[in-house]
Design a protein around this motif. Sequence first.
Motif, short mmCIF file in Angstrom:
data_model
loop_
_atom_site.label_atom_id
_atom_site.label_comp_id
_atom_site.label_asym_id
_atom_site.label_seq_id
_atom_site.Cartn_x
_atom_site.Cartn_y
_atom_site.Cartn_z
N GLU A 61 1.18 -0.90 0.28
CA GLU A 61 -0.04 -0.10 0.27
C GLU A 61 1.04 1.23 0.25
OE1 GLU A 61 -2.86 2.02 2.94
OE2 GLU A 61 -2.80 -0.12 3.05
N HIS A 65 1.31 4.24 -2.83
CA HIS A 65 0.51 5.86 -2.94
C HIS A 65 1.93 6.82 -3.18
CE1 HIS A 65 -3.10 5.23 -0.71
NE2 HIS A 65 -2.36 4.83 0.36
N VAL A 70 1.92 10.53 -3.18
CA VAL A 70 1.32 11.17 -1.92
C VAL A 70 2.82 10.90 -0.99
CG1 VAL A 70 0.12 10.11 -0.28
CG2 VAL A 70 -0.30 9.66 -2.23
N GLU A 74 2.06 12.36 5.11
CA GLU A 74 0.70 11.94 4.74
C GLU A 74 0.00 11.05 5.04
OE1 GLU A 74 -1.61 14.04 4.36
OE2 GLU A 74 0.14 15.68 4.39
N ILE A 75 1.10 9.26 4.61
CA ILE A 75 1.00 8.37 4.36
C ILE A 75 1.27 7.10 5.47
CG2 ILE A 75 1.65 5.63 3.75
CD1 ILE A 75 3.03 6.84 1.43
N LYS A 77 0.29 10.07 8.33
CA LYS A 77 -0.75 10.30 9.22
C LYS A 77 -2.07 9.59 8.52
CE LYS A 77 -0.11 15.38 9.00
NZ LYS A 77 -0.50 16.28 8.08
N GLU A 78 -2.16 8.73 7.83
CA GLU A 78 -3.12 7.86 7.32
C GLU A 78 -3.17 6.63 7.72
OE1 GLU A 78 -6.61 6.62 5.48
OE2 GLU A 78 -6.03 8.51 5.48
N LYS A 81 -4.43 7.79 11.33
CA LYS A 81 -6.07 7.78 11.61
C LYS A 81 -6.25 6.50 11.41
CE LYS A 81 -9.32 9.95 8.84
NZ LYS A 81 -9.64 10.73 8.12
N ARG A 82 -5.76 4.92 10.40
CA ARG A 82 -6.18 4.24 10.19
C ARG A 82 -6.17 3.19 11.82
NH1 ARG A 82 -3.94 0.44 6.25
NH2 ARG A 82 -4.27 1.91 4.72
#
Length: 106
Positions: A61, A65, A70, A74-75, A77-78, A81-82
């Motif tokens: 993944e 990205h 990306v 940013e990766i 942070k994602e 968050k997940r």
Amino acid sequence: MTYNDASYKDKKVISIGTVSELTGLTERQIRYYESRQLIFPERTKTGLRKYSFQDVETLIEIANHLEEGVWTSEIRKELKKREQQLNNSNIRTNLIKGQINAHFKI
């Protein structure tokens, strides 16, 4: 014996060489993603990195990205968050199980 999907996917048993073969990433790329705090392998007593099947999926993944442009920040942070959403979901599930157990006096 029952196998739980999460149990085998989360066990850190795969060497970096095998992860490299499975993902098509170089060992250097994998170590870079670790340095950017995108992946967190365990270390053996001798310092060898060990990855899980979930780590392999995450690395694929991450690579996808990055190909899309990306940024690693940013990766990260994602991914955080997940992880937080998953933790919240697990907490809710455990609370509901506790309420059911209390209601039925299990």
